[in-house]
Design a protein around this motif. Structure first.
Motif, PDB file in Angstrom:
ATOM      1  N   ASN A   4       0.846  -1.178   0.000  1.00 27.32           N
ATOM      2  CA  ASN A   4       0.000   0.000   0.000  1.00 27.32           C
ATOM      3  C   ASN A   4       0.883   1.229   0.000  1.00 27.32           C
ATOM      4  OD1 ASN A   4      -2.245  -1.635   0.148  1.00 27.32           O
ATOM      5  ND2 ASN A   4      -2.308  -1.582   2.382  1.00 27.32           N
ATOM      6  N   LYS A   5       0.387   2.324  -0.559  1.00 28.78           N
ATOM      7  CA  LYS A   5       1.175   3.547  -0.663  1.00 28.78           C
ATOM      8  C   LYS A   5       1.679   4.029   0.690  1.00 28.78           C
ATOM      9  CE  LYS A   5      -1.946   5.563  -3.394  1.00 28.78           C
ATOM     10  NZ  LYS A   5      -2.640   6.658  -4.031  1.00 28.78           N
ATOM     11  N   ASN A   6       0.876   3.885   1.718  1.00 31.35           N
ATOM     12  CA  ASN A   6       1.236   4.393   3.033  1.00 31.35           C
ATOM     13  C   ASN A   6       1.934   3.363   3.900  1.00 31.35           C
ATOM     14  OD1 ASN A   6       0.038   6.852   2.386  1.00 31.35           O
ATOM     15  ND2 ASN A   6      -1.980   6.097   2.979  1.00 31.35           N
ATOM     16  N   SER A   7       2.354   2.242   3.325  1.00 35.33           N
ATOM     17  CA  SER A   7       2.987   1.177   4.102  1.00 35.33           C
ATOM     18  C   SER A   7       4.463   1.444   4.287  1.00 35.33           C
ATOM     19  CB  SER A   7       2.829  -0.169   3.386  1.00 35.33           C
ATOM     20  OG  SER A   7       1.481  -0.513   3.310  1.00 35.33           O
ATOM     21  N   GLU A  13       4.849  -9.006  12.675  1.00 35.59           N
ATOM     22  CA  GLU A  13       4.268  -9.913  11.692  1.00 35.59           C
ATOM     23  C   GLU A  13       3.415  -9.121  10.692  1.00 35.59           C
ATOM     24  OE1 GLU A  13       1.342 -13.806  11.455  1.00 35.59           O
ATOM     25  OE2 GLU A  13       1.953 -13.036  13.400  1.00 35.59           O
ATOM     26  N   ALA A  14       3.627  -9.396   9.429  1.00 35.59           N
ATOM     27  CA  ALA A  14       2.845  -8.761   8.370  1.00 35.59           C
ATOM     28  C   ALA A  14       1.540  -9.515   8.183  1.00 35.59           C
ATOM     29  CB  ALA A  14       3.635  -8.770   7.060  1.00 35.59           C
ATOM     30  N   LYS A  15       0.546  -8.825   7.654  1.00 34.60           N
ATOM     31  CA  LYS A  15      -0.696  -9.474   7.247  1.00 34.60           C
ATOM     32  C   LYS A  15      -0.770  -9.317   5.734  1.00 34.60           C
ATOM     33  CE  LYS A  15      -5.625  -9.458   7.636  1.00 34.60           C
ATOM     34  NZ  LYS A  15      -6.414 -10.232   8.518  1.00 34.60           N
ATOM     35  N   LEU A  16      -0.962 -10.446   5.038  1.00 37.29           N
ATOM     36  CA  LEU A  16      -0.927 -10.443   3.582  1.00 37.29           C
ATOM     37  C   LEU A  16      -2.229 -10.980   3.002  1.00 37.29           C
ATOM     38  CD1 LEU A  16       2.629 -11.990   3.028  1.00 37.29           C
ATOM     39  CD2 LEU A  16       2.025  -9.584   3.341  1.00 37.29           C
ATOM     40  N   GLY A  29       5.087  -5.507   7.892  1.00 34.30           N
ATOM     41  CA  GLY A  29       5.852  -6.270   8.866  1.00 34.30           C
ATOM     42  C   GLY A  29       7.050  -6.897   8.197  1.00 34.30           C
ATOM     43  N   GLN A  30       7.857  -7.565   8.982  1.00 36.17           N
ATOM     44  CA  GLN A  30       9.083  -8.195   8.475  1.00 36.17           C
ATOM     45  C   GLN A  30       8.878  -9.642   8.063  1.00 36.17           C
ATOM     46  OE1 GLN A  30      12.206  -6.806   8.110  1.00 36.17           O
ATOM     47  NE2 GLN A  30      11.198  -4.871   8.503  1.00 36.17           N
ATOM     48  N   HIS A  31       7.837 -10.305   8.601  1.00 32.50           N
ATOM     49  CA  HIS A  31       7.673 -11.741   8.375  1.00 32.50           C
ATOM     50  C   HIS A  31       6.206 -12.142   8.473  1.00 32.50           C
ATOM     51  CE1 HIS A  31       7.741 -11.373  12.766  1.00 32.50           C
ATOM     52  NE2 HIS A  31       6.978 -12.447  12.754  1.00 32.50           N
ATOM     53  N   VAL A  32       5.942 -13.380   8.058  1.00 25.91           N
ATOM     54  CA  VAL A  32       4.661 -14.049   8.299  1.00 25.91           C
ATOM     55  C   VAL A  32       4.989 -15.368   8.987  1.00 25.91           C
ATOM     56  CG1 VAL A  32       3.372 -12.985   6.411  1.00 25.91           C
ATOM     57  CG2 VAL A  32       4.660 -15.077   5.979  1.00 25.91           C
ATOM     58  N   ILE A  33       3.977 -16.029   9.548  1.00 27.50           N
ATOM     59  CA  ILE A  33       4.184 -17.281  10.265  1.00 27.50           C
ATOM     60  C   ILE A  33       3.687 -18.446   9.406  1.00 27.50           C
ATOM     61  CG2 ILE A  33       3.623 -18.604  12.340  1.00 27.50           C
ATOM     62  CD1 ILE A  33       5.350 -16.120  12.876  1.00 27.50           C
ATOM     63  N   CYS A  34       4.534 -19.441   9.216  1.00 31.99           N
ATOM     64  CA  CYS A  34       4.169 -20.624   8.435  1.00 31.99           C
ATOM     65  C   CYS A  34       2.957 -21.309   9.072  1.00 31.99           C
ATOM     66  CB  CYS A  34       5.340 -21.597   8.361  1.00 31.99           C
ATOM     67  SG  CYS A  34       4.943 -23.154   7.538  1.00 31.99           S
ATOM     68  N   ALA A  35       1.948 -21.585   8.259  1.00 30.79           N
ATOM     69  CA  ALA A  35       0.715 -22.200   8.751  1.00 30.79           C
ATOM     70  C   ALA A  35       0.926 -23.639   9.225  1.00 30.79           C
ATOM     71  CB  ALA A  35      -0.345 -22.168   7.656  1.00 30.79           C
ATOM     72  N   MET A  36       1.948 -24.298   8.743  1.00 28.00           N
ATOM     73  CA  MET A  36       2.183 -25.699   9.117  1.00 28.00           C
ATOM     74  C   MET A  36       3.200 -25.858  10.244  1.00 28.00           C
ATOM     75  SD  MET A  36       0.261 -27.689   7.274  1.00 28.00           S
ATOM     76  CE  MET A  36       1.057 -29.283   7.232  1.00 28.00           C
ATOM     77  N   SER A  37       4.287 -25.110  10.196  1.00 25.86           N
ATOM     78  CA  SER A  37       5.375 -25.309  11.160  1.00 25.86           C
ATOM     79  C   SER A  37       5.424 -24.258  12.262  1.00 25.86           C
ATOM     80  CB  SER A  37       6.721 -25.325  10.435  1.00 25.86           C
ATOM     81  OG  SER A  37       7.000 -24.035   9.912  1.00 25.86           O
ATOM     82  N   GLY A  38       4.807 -23.109  12.032  1.00 25.18           N
ATOM     83  CA  GLY A  38       4.837 -22.038  13.024  1.00 25.18           C
ATOM     84  C   GLY A  38       6.108 -21.208  13.016  1.00 25.18           C
ATOM     85  N   VAL A  39       7.002 -21.458  12.075  1.00 28.84           N
ATOM     86  CA  VAL A  39       8.250 -20.684  12.014  1.00 28.84           C
ATOM     87  C   VAL A  39       8.021 -19.368  11.259  1.00 28.84           C
ATOM     88  CG1 VAL A  39       9.695 -22.755  12.102  1.00 28.84           C
ATOM     89  CG2 VAL A  39       9.123 -21.762   9.906  1.00 28.84           C
TER      90      VAL A  39
END
Length: 69
Positions: A4-7, A13-16, A29-39
């Motif tokens: 987004n322009k204002n991002s 954690e980022a929301k995508l 954010g800098q990262h997202v969390i893996c849905a399977m492993s949690g990393v």
């Protein structure tokens, strides 16, 4: 990746929103969390996700496992 322009990046954690050929940053954010492993997955290393489930995966093996019928 579409931002987004204002991002601006933050340390959390980022929301995508995942699409067929990329993703849109809804919350910076800098990262997202893996849905399977949690990393955490740094955004610049994110390569695998499900459009249908709207979730990221750390490896192709985890993505394949999640998407098995």
């Amino acid at each position: 990746m579409l931002m987004n322009k204002n991002s601006s990046p933050s340390n959390g954690e980022a929301k995508l929103q995942y699409g067929p050929s990329g993703f849109r940053v809804l919350r910076p954010g800098q990262h997202v969390i893996c849905a399977m492993s949690g990393v955490p997955i740094p955004l610049d290393e994110l390569r695998y996700w499900s459009v249908e489930h709207q979730e990221p995966y750390a490896t192709p093996q985890l993505a394949t496992e999640r998407l098995k019928p």
